[in-house]
Design a protein around this motif. Structure first.
Motif, mmCIF file in Angstrom:
data_model
loop_
_atom_site.group_PDB
_atom_site.id
_atom_site.type_symbol
_atom_site.label_atom_id
_atom_site.label_comp_id
_atom_site.label_asym_id
_atom_site.label_seq_id
_atom_site.Cartn_x
_atom_site.Cartn_y
_atom_site.Cartn_z
ATOM 1 N N GLU A 125 4.240 59.228 3.739
ATOM 2 C CA GLU A 125 4.409 58.013 4.522
ATOM 3 C C GLU A 125 5.542 58.207 5.536
ATOM 4 O OE1 GLU A 125 5.414 53.335 3.987
ATOM 5 O OE2 GLU A 125 5.401 54.616 2.210
ATOM 6 N N VAL A 126 5.250 57.865 6.774
ATOM 7 C CA VAL A 126 6.257 58.023 7.824
ATOM 8 C C VAL A 126 6.813 56.649 8.189
ATOM 9 C CG1 VAL A 126 6.715 58.845 10.160
ATOM 10 C CG2 VAL A 126 5.096 60.063 8.702
ATOM 11 N N THR A 127 8.135 56.499 8.133
ATOM 12 C CA THR A 127 8.727 55.213 8.520
ATOM 13 C C THR A 127 9.824 55.465 9.545
ATOM 14 O OG1 THR A 127 10.323 55.401 6.721
ATOM 15 C CG2 THR A 127 8.353 54.084 6.282
ATOM 16 N N VAL A 128 10.189 54.411 10.252
ATOM 17 C CA VAL A 128 11.286 54.574 11.208
ATOM 18 C C VAL A 128 12.616 54.456 10.467
ATOM 19 C CG1 VAL A 128 10.101 53.832 13.289
ATOM 20 C CG2 VAL A 128 11.123 52.113 11.786
ATOM 21 N N ASN A 129 13.620 55.024 11.082
ATOM 22 C CA ASN A 129 14.914 55.130 10.411
ATOM 23 C C ASN A 129 15.857 54.006 10.842
ATOM 24 O OD1 ASN A 129 16.972 56.180 8.908
ATOM 25 N ND2 ASN A 129 17.659 57.557 10.522
ATOM 26 N N ASP A 160 17.621 47.296 8.167
ATOM 27 C CA ASP A 160 17.650 45.902 8.593
ATOM 28 C C ASP A 160 18.867 45.214 7.947
ATOM 29 O OD1 ASP A 160 17.306 43.283 9.151
ATOM 30 O OD2 ASP A 160 15.410 43.052 8.064
#
Lengths: 178, 666, 298
Positions: free
Chosen positions: A3-7, A10
């Protein structure tokens, strides 16, 4: 596929109640930290290259980033070496903060399996570390098969279990305390 | 019956933000003898004061309570207003519902409102019993003592002397110059410290209005603002300064060698010594505890060495050519009368031994102040960069910031000058030795100040490496003598380590030894960190709790040279404003003895911090008498008197009891 | 005659009982009576009760401390974690009466009470302060004969110093183990990573490769700076890393040299004439060279 998520973290996730919980669980001096980084330059977790180590854990804790801290297993790799406590210029007691995060994590069952195994061994045998084959090893050193600890004294071990049952272990253990 | 007016101030949102003004006003109307209650957004403004004045002039009120901020800053204003309207200026009471209420309890509005009511009730209870009091005036001695001959003390002395005032400049060391004369260069202009300071030192020494008293300490302080009697102990020098020409012969032939304090023990001086080459006055002293003459005199009853006096005739070595050696010299005491005092005793830097994690046992770990001496042409290496351990030239140097500063174990404050002098050191080195490798370890870089940020950027451009975000945790000595430095780089987000030849610790600035005692002598107080404390950080930055005693320079807190000088000149102006008019007003808030009630027990006499009380014959018996000019109105005697014979005007026992009753009534 | 309660913990009796043998041997030889702490348990280890809450931790520790208190003796341990956990729990209870009160409320149900009367020693400080280097020297049967030792005091034996009843003058430059090795006739030079963590402990169980890499970095410095005959540890966990951990690195072909390792108790026991077979029964890295050097010198 991975799974690719942004770094991006929040900051609205900041949970004040989590900060309060950590303070209650032993991170009493958490808010004193000025992020000077002295602990980070000597922490075995940092030197060994763990993603989350003492400085970042404390900062995340002061921001109340609950999920990040609970989900990351790094705190369980803390050596408890206490060098951070010894050198901390603000007397934040960084190690106590690690322990507080662990304490918060076990309350939602977010700890490695080995933690439960150690607790089970502690309760059953009186020894959190209880490796197989010790009888043979003791014989080699010319010692009796069992050491004169609670392991050798059923009565005393039962008493010890009585004691443990009156602690937090009673609430947290995912195994029967009988 | 008193007619009391209560005036409640909003202080903008400062008070109104936490205290329900309307409720407080309503409540105040119910208090005994209160005839008028008014509220206004800024009671200290002209229209605010006019409200009070008008009510007095209209005959509505004859006692005033202002519920507002602190009397420390505002009581004089309201006293003037009350007086201008025709009332005795002491018919005024302030209820501090800001500092002691709305600011402290901003998160608890109903609690703050209740507390405001209590504070007003208490003030009303007190002002009902107020008696008219009258201020007095006294003469002022037109001279000033400056304690401390560093850059701050020197500038204060020069300004005062140039205003025509007599100045006594007292310095503990044999020479003036303080810490600044020890520095190599100064940021941000890179002036040579000695080059800019020595002309000033000479100016001080030659000024007709300045009496320079070095190698001396304040011993005893009597008197009060405008009229201090200060006893100064001039330490025995064992060299007659009237004869000494500063030729230095004794400092070369004296056989006793001791670590040289001026260079922090990195080299040696003799027992007969001149503090440093540019010393002012350039006079020698003999350090008796280390002098062989005195050592053997103490041990055997006979002096063993008189080389400084007599020389070594068989070798053709002559003794003091001015015949100035005076082994029978004694401490000398002088009492000086001054109207005001400026304390400017500077600072010292922390010793490295506290920091066990930084291998303090290694000679190659030095403090920044020691490093200044290593860089200085008058230092132990005559300005040549050498490692203390083996005399080799270091190729890599690590500088560590915040050593003992921003550290709860030592000093919670920021020492303020370290970031900048670390860059200064780097710049001196890089300009001299372009190939040298310099690593500066910071928690964060603090360069707030005129031309400071530019200095930082320029120094970085010279190739200096800046590591931010990680206080160094360890310096370890390798068997080959190199030093391993461990830090954390927040920009790399990684622990880092460095092998260096030398490590320079930016150790914290501390109050010099004896600051608390010095403060006590003058009745000036120290803050939590041990520096002398100003009365008000913003409004009265050079005044102390003791009237007529002012502070300047680092004894008040860490600061750089420009700030020290600015503050010292401010202190000079404040001291001049006090003494030049020649007259001073004393407040009426003082204690008085009812001698018929006095039991002659004498308890009050030693308790008085101002030596204002003595026993004097009255109706055939010794009774306490308070000298009004000396009384500072602290109230200690009144609270201690077992016979209740002492009236503390402005705070009578009846008034205090009425206040307590008002505060505690359920 | 001196008496002391021997606290075993877990790793020593189950993984390195040769260290237990050595502690028993050296105490006997030095004329100290061993008092068995029957029914003692885990200290408890930092990842167990201490990770649940302070009272639970202190209660589990107090169980052990009271056994010594009832027998009127101090405690000695050869394990750094035990030294740390017991002392820290003691510190919590002695400093915070409310914690002590909660602990004693629980203990009272089994007829026990924590009083705080027994001190907890590690082998290093006990030898250094209670036995003394001169006494130790006088009892040596085999001189170390110039054996070059790299000492590893171990984190828990040093920090947090405020929780410890006694300690090194400078915990960042420890010298007590070096002095002990030298009193036995060895040499024990300082090296620059002397206070570095060996990597054993939670890091080893949670991130084994990283733990071993950290250990290798330390070992490389030891090899480069002093190239010793043997590594001497003050802590049983350090011993396990220096011995079995090192063997793992060799097996993984990450290390091309080997340095044998002993616990300080083993080294002292051997110098006092212990049965080498028993005193080093569980060592993985062969100790032949070390033993020859010691026994050869007599």
């Amino acid at each position: 596929m991975e799974e690719v998520t942004v770094n991006v973290i929040d900051l609205n996730q900041c949970d004040e109640d989590f900060i309060k919980q950590l303070i209650e669980l032993g991170a009493e001096e958490l808010k004193e930290c000025i992020q000077c980084g002295k602990c980070a330059s000597t922490c075995p977790m940092a030197l060994a290259g763990l993603e989350f180590f003492i400085k970042r854990i404390i900062h995340a804790a002061t921001l109340g980033l609950r999920d990040i801290l609970i989900e990351d297993p790094s705190v369980w790799a803390c050596q408890s070496c206490n060098r951070c406590v010894e050198i901390c210029p603000m007397d934040v007691k960084p190690y106590e903060i690690i322990q507080a995060v662990r304490r918060a994590a076990v309350r939602v069952e977010a700890c490695p399996a080995s933690t439960y195994e150690g607790l089970r061994n502690l309760y059953r045998f009186g020894h959190a570390v209880f490796p197989k084959g010790f009888e043979e090893r003791r014989k080699k050193a010319g010692l009796p098969e069992k050491p004169p600890t609670a392991l050798s004294f059923d009565e005393l071990r039962k008493k010890y279990q009585e004691v443990l049952k009156q602690t937090i272990l009673e609430e947290i253990a995912p195994f029967p305390l009988d | 019956m008193a007619k009391i007016g209560v005036y409640v101030c909003h202080c903008g949102e400062n008070i109104a933000g936490a205290v329900n003004i309307e409720e407080v006003v309503k409540y105040s109307q119910t208090l005994p003898d209160v005839v008028v209650v008014k509220n206004y957004v800024f009671m200290c403004s002209d229209p605010g004061q006019d409200l009070i004045k008008q009510d007095i002039k209209d005959g509505l009120v004859d006692r005033v309570v202002v519920a507002a901020c602190t009397p420390r800053t505002h009581e004089p204003i309201f006293r003037d207003a009350v007086e201008a309207a025709g009332l005795n200026r002491y018919f005024l009471e302030m209820a501090n519902i800001r500092d002691q209420d709305s600011w402290a309890h901003w998160h608890d509005k109903s609690g703050a409102t209740e507390k405001a009511k209590r504070l007003i009730k208490s003030a009303v209870a007190k002002v009902r019993l107020a008696e008219p009091l009258y201020d007095r005036y006294g003469d002022v001695e037109k001279s000033v003592m400056v304690v401390g001959g560093g850059v701050a003390g020197m500038f204060a002395a020069l300004d005062l002397a140039n205003m025509g005032l007599k100045v006594y400049l007292v310095e503990r060391q044999p020479s003036i110059g303080g810490n600044m004369i020890k520095l190599d260069k100064t940021f941000p202009t890179m002036d040579c410290s000695a080059c800019i300071l020595t002309p000033k030192m000479v100016e001080v020494a030659q000024h007709p209005n300045i009496e320079l008293i070095t190698y001396a300490e304040v011993d005893e302080v009597k008197g009060y603002v405008g009229n201090f009697d200060i006893r100064v102990r001039k330490k025995a020098r064992y060299i007659d300064w009237d004869k000494c020409t500063g030729c230095g012969v004794c400092t070369q032939i004296c056989p006793a060698r001791v670590p040289n304090e001026y260079n922090f023990g990195m080299d040696q001086r003799r027992a007969a010594y001149i503090e440093f080459p540019q010393a002012v006055p350039k006079k020698a002293v003999i350090d008796a505890p280390n002098c062989l003459y005195f050592k053997s005199l103490k041990k055997t009853g006979k002096p063993a060495c008189e080389i400084c006096k007599k020389g070594i005739p068989p070798k053709g070595i002559q003794g003091c050519p001015a015949d100035a050696i005076k082994f029978d010299d004694k401490d000398e005491y002088v009492t000086l009368k001054v109207g005001a005092v400026i304390l400017a005793t500077g600072y010292k830097v922390m010793d490295k031994t506290h920091f066990k994690e930084y291998s303090p046992h290694s000679p190659d770990v030095v403090t920044a102040m020691e490093f200044e001496r290593i860089l200085s042409a008058t230092g132990p290496t005559e300005g040549e960069l050498k490692r203390p351990s083996d005399g080799t030239k270091p190729k890599t140097i690590a500088f560590i910031s915040c050593v003992g500063s921003r550290d709860e174990r030592y000093h919670s404050y920021c020492s303020k000058v370290c970031c900048m002098y670390m860059f200064k050191h780097a710049r001196i080195l890089k300009e001299k030795y372009p190939d040298i490798k310099l690593y500066l370890f910071f928690i964060d870089v603090r360069t707030a100040g005129k031309d400071f940020e530019e200095f930082y950027v320029y120094t970085k451009q010279l190739g200096v490496k800046v590591i931010r975000g990680g206080r160094v945790s360890a310096v370890d000595v390798k068997p080959n003598g190199k030093l391993r430095v461990r830090g954390f780089d927040v920009d790399l987000c990684s622990p880092v380590e460095l092998e260096a030849d030398m490590v320079v610790l930016a150790t914290a600035i501390e109050p010099p030894e004896g600051t608390e005692e010095l403060g006590r002598l003058f009745a000036a107080t120290c803050g939590r960190e041990g520096f002398l404390r100003e009365v008000h950080t913003k409004l009265y930055p050079v005044e102390t709790a003791a009237k007529g005693v002012f502070i300047a320079g680092c004894v008040q807190g860490p600061k750089d040279i420009p700030e020290s000088i600015a503050q010292s000149r401010a202190a000079a102006a404040a001291a001049a404003a006090l003494v030049i008019p020649g007259k001073i007003k004393f407040e009426a808030i003082i204690s008085e003895v009812d001698r018929d009630k006095c039991s002659s027990c004498g308890v009050c006499v030693p308790l008085c911090p101002y030596n204002a009380i003595r026993l004097e014959e009255y109706k055939g018996k010794d009774k306490a008498k308070i000298e009004p000019a000396l009384c500072a109105g602290c109230g200690v005697c009144a609270s201690a008197c077992p016979s209740r014979a002492i009236v503390f005007h402005g705070y009578t026992t009846e008034q205090i009891l009425a206040q307590i009753e008002a505060l505690t009534e359920v | 005659m001196k008496k002391i309660g021997l606290f075993l913990g877990c790793n020593i009796p189950f993984n390195r009982p040769d260290v237990e043998y050595s502690i028993r041997y050296l105490l006997n030889e030095l004329g100290v009576e061993i008092v068995e702490l029957e029914g003692a348990t885990c200290c408890p280890a930092f990842g167990s009760m201490p990770s649940l809450d302070v009272v639970g931790w202190a209660t589990a520790s107090a169980w052990n401390l009271t056994i010594a208190e009832e027998k009127g003796v101090d405690i000695i341990t050869g394990c750094g974690s035990c030294y740390g956990s017991l002392n820290e729990a003691k510190y919590h209870m002695d400093k915070h009466p409310e914690i002590k009160e909660q602990v004693n409320k629980i203990l009272s149900t089994v007829g026990k009470e924590y009083k705080g009367t027994s001190k907890v020693w590690n082998v290093i400080n006990y030898l250094y302060e209670e036995i003394g280097l001169d006494n130790l020297k006088a009892k040596i049967k085999y001189n170390l004969n110039g054996l070059k030792c790299a000492v590893q005091t171990g984190c828990h034996n040093l920090w947090p110093s405020k929780a410890y009843p006694t300690n090194e003058d400078n915990t960042f430059n420890p010298t007590r183990m070096r002095e002990i090795c030298e009193a036995l006739g060895g040499v024990a030079p300082h090296y620059s990573t002397i206070t570095d963590c060996c990597g054993m402990g939670a890091l080893r169980s949670q991130a084994s490769a990283k733990s071993l890499a950290l250990f290798k970095k330390k070992l490389d410095v030891i090899k480069e700076e002093i190239d010793p005959d043997v590594c001497i540890t003050g802590c049983n966990s350090c011993l396990m890393q220096f011995d079995a951990g090192q063997a793992l690195l060799i097996e993984q072909k990450k290390l091309n040299y080997k340095i044998p390792a002993l616990h300080i108790a083993q080294l002292v026991a051997i110098a006092l004439g212990a049965d080498v077979e028993k005193a080093t029964a569980l060592a993985t890295i062969p100790l032949n060279g070390v033993i020859t050097k010691i026994k050869g010198g007599n």
